[in-house]
Design an enzyme around this catalytic site. Structure first.
Site, mmCIF file in Angstrom:
data_model
loop_
_atom_site.group_PDB
_atom_site.id
_atom_site.type_symbol
_atom_site.label_atom_id
_atom_site.label_comp_id
_atom_site.label_asym_id
_atom_site.label_seq_id
_atom_site.Cartn_x
_atom_site.Cartn_y
_atom_site.Cartn_z
ATOM 1 N N GLY A 42 19.999 25.011 99.792
ATOM 2 C CA GLY A 42 21.290 24.790 100.043
ATOM 3 C C GLY A 42 22.150 26.107 100.502
ATOM 4 O O GLY A 42 23.078 25.863 100.730
ATOM 5 N N GLU A 43 21.626 27.173 100.416
ATOM 6 C CA GLU A 43 21.961 28.401 100.597
ATOM 7 C C GLU A 43 22.112 28.311 102.137
ATOM 8 O O GLU A 43 21.551 27.886 102.757
ATOM 9 C CB GLU A 43 21.055 29.683 100.219
ATOM 10 N N ARG A 99 46.750 23.684 93.802
ATOM 11 C CA ARG A 99 47.391 23.073 92.648
ATOM 12 C C ARG A 99 47.077 23.963 91.528
ATOM 13 O O ARG A 99 47.898 23.750 90.482
ATOM 14 C CB ARG A 99 46.685 21.695 92.448
ATOM 15 N N GLN A 100 46.481 24.737 91.515
ATOM 16 C CA GLN A 100 46.272 25.829 90.292
ATOM 17 C C GLN A 100 46.838 27.245 90.712
ATOM 18 O O GLN A 100 46.207 28.247 91.078
ATOM 19 C CB GLN A 100 44.828 26.026 90.078
ATOM 20 N N HIS A 133 51.128 23.711 98.496
ATOM 21 C CA HIS A 133 51.517 22.647 97.421
ATOM 22 C C HIS A 133 52.458 23.472 96.680
ATOM 23 O O HIS A 133 53.430 22.744 96.136
ATOM 24 C CB HIS A 133 50.182 22.657 96.393
ATOM 25 N N ASP A 172 57.415 12.327 92.364
ATOM 26 C CA ASP A 172 57.212 13.083 91.266
ATOM 27 C C ASP A 172 58.571 14.118 91.146
ATOM 28 O O ASP A 172 59.100 14.459 92.213
ATOM 29 C CB ASP A 172 55.929 13.684 90.853
ATOM 30 N N LYS A 195 57.447 10.613 86.425
ATOM 31 C CA LYS A 195 56.066 10.359 86.082
ATOM 32 C C LYS A 195 55.819 10.857 84.999
ATOM 33 O O LYS A 195 56.169 12.226 84.950
ATOM 34 C CB LYS A 195 55.045 10.056 87.154
ATOM 35 N N ASP A 225 45.314 12.486 96.648
ATOM 36 C CA ASP A 225 43.991 12.655 95.950
ATOM 37 C C ASP A 225 43.564 11.320 95.754
ATOM 38 O O ASP A 225 42.866 10.649 96.532
ATOM 39 C CB ASP A 225 44.121 13.700 94.779
ATOM 40 N N ALA A 227 45.409 8.877 95.338
ATOM 41 C CA ALA A 227 46.414 7.900 95.905
ATOM 42 C C ALA A 227 46.978 6.998 94.692
ATOM 43 O O ALA A 227 47.797 6.087 94.831
ATOM 44 C CB ALA A 227 45.896 6.939 96.973
#
Length: 314
Positions: A42-43, A99-100, A133, A172, A195, A225, A227
């Site tokens: 996988g590398e 988001r972080q 974001h 939101d 929410k 994400d 939904a």
């Protein structure tokens, strides 16, 4: 003395090939020759098959999951710096881990800041992205950040629908500023869906703040994400007497059962961009391309012209 422009070369990571090809076409040249060698475990190793010495190099790659996309971008930047590129720009249509953006509970990482550090450490001189974001993520960088605004793409499309009773909505409280900014283009009212979450991707309750009776609602968000939020907001809005409800979302992550959720929701349409390629077809999803905006932005960066002029909407 007239400005001297260095040769420009555009390369694509494996996660954003289709969009990168369109961007290169808008810019007026082919993508550069780059190979991604993979090992059995996988590398992988990116290899630039042409000289970039003294060039202004643009690497186009969205950093959506898996994290291989981010690692691939970092390695491409490192390869260009070691090959004596003059200036390296990371073009990241979707900036992952955004988001972080803060420490909202004890003992958590601030992923967006870590990514900013990694990009700088790899050797990027500039970052170009779209609809972060949280806009303040720009402040995580000590290098220039070009933050493109997708409203220049969405607003003309919404206008073309000629909705008779348009009202803008935020799914939101956190997105209220984004919704109000969008509403200014239409001189429209704004309603907000408040929410409460049990945990990530799971909503406990939702209420609508504002009158939606008889209105054609357009929900505004940056990331879709699972939904779940959009579907719940759309259903609640229709229950409150709206004529129709659509959603605008820049980055279609669409994980889990998102496509099924959208198809079965009260949404008339979900309007997204191509910053992230769709995994499957969906009759309710309309994709608008960001290629022209990114292509023009790259040209303006290379020619030392203004980026902000690209955001003017007539």
């Amino acid at each position: 003395m007239p400005l001297q422009f260095n040769p420009v070369k555009l390369f694509s990571g494996s996660g954003t090939q289709d969009l990168a090809t369109k961007i290169a076409k808008v810019y007026g040249r082919d993508l550069g020759d780059l190979t991604l060698s993979k090992f059995s475990d996988g590398e992988f190793q990116p290899y630039i098959n042409e000289s970039v010495r003294g060039c202004d190099v643009f690497f186009i790659q969205s950093t959506y999951p898996p994290t291989d996309n981010l690692m691939e971008l970092l390695m491409m930047i490192d390869a260009a710096r070691r090959a004596s590129a003059h200036y390296v720009t990371a073009v990241i249509p979707y900036f992952g881990l955004a988001r972080q953006d803060r420490k909202d509970k004890p003992r958590v990482a601030i992923g967006a800041k870590l990514v900013a550090n990694l990009l700088t450490a790899a050797g990027a001189n500039r970052v170009m992205t779209m609809d972060l974001h949280a806009a303040q993520i720009q402040g995580f960088f000590d290098i220039p950040v070009d933050h493109l605004d997708a409203s220049i793409i969405f607003v003309p499309y919404i206008k073309s629908l000629a909705l008779p009773n348009l009202t803008i909505a935020s799914p939101d409280m956190g997105g209220s500023y984004r919704a109000r900014t969008f509403a200014k283009f239409f001189n429209a009212e704004v309603v907000i869906c408040d929410k409460r979450r049990k945990r990530a991707n799971e909503i406990e309750s939702m209420t609508v703040i504002g009158d939606v009776t008889g209105q054609d609602i357009v929900l505004i968000d940056d990331i879709c994400d699972t939904a779940g939020t959009l579907a719940k907001a759309a259903g609640l809005i229709m229950e409150r007497g709206a004529n129709s409800v659509r959603a605008v979302c820049t980055h279609p992550l669409l994980s889990g059962k998102a496509y099924e959720t959208i198809e079965n929701s009260a949404l008339t349409e979900l309007i997204v961009t191509d910053t992230i390629p769709l995994k499957q077809e969906c009759s309710k999803i309309k994709v608008l391309s960001t290629a022209e905006l990114f292509g023009k932005a790259i040209a303006n960066v290379n020619e030392h012209a203004s980026i902000s002029q690209l955001f003017r909407i007539d």
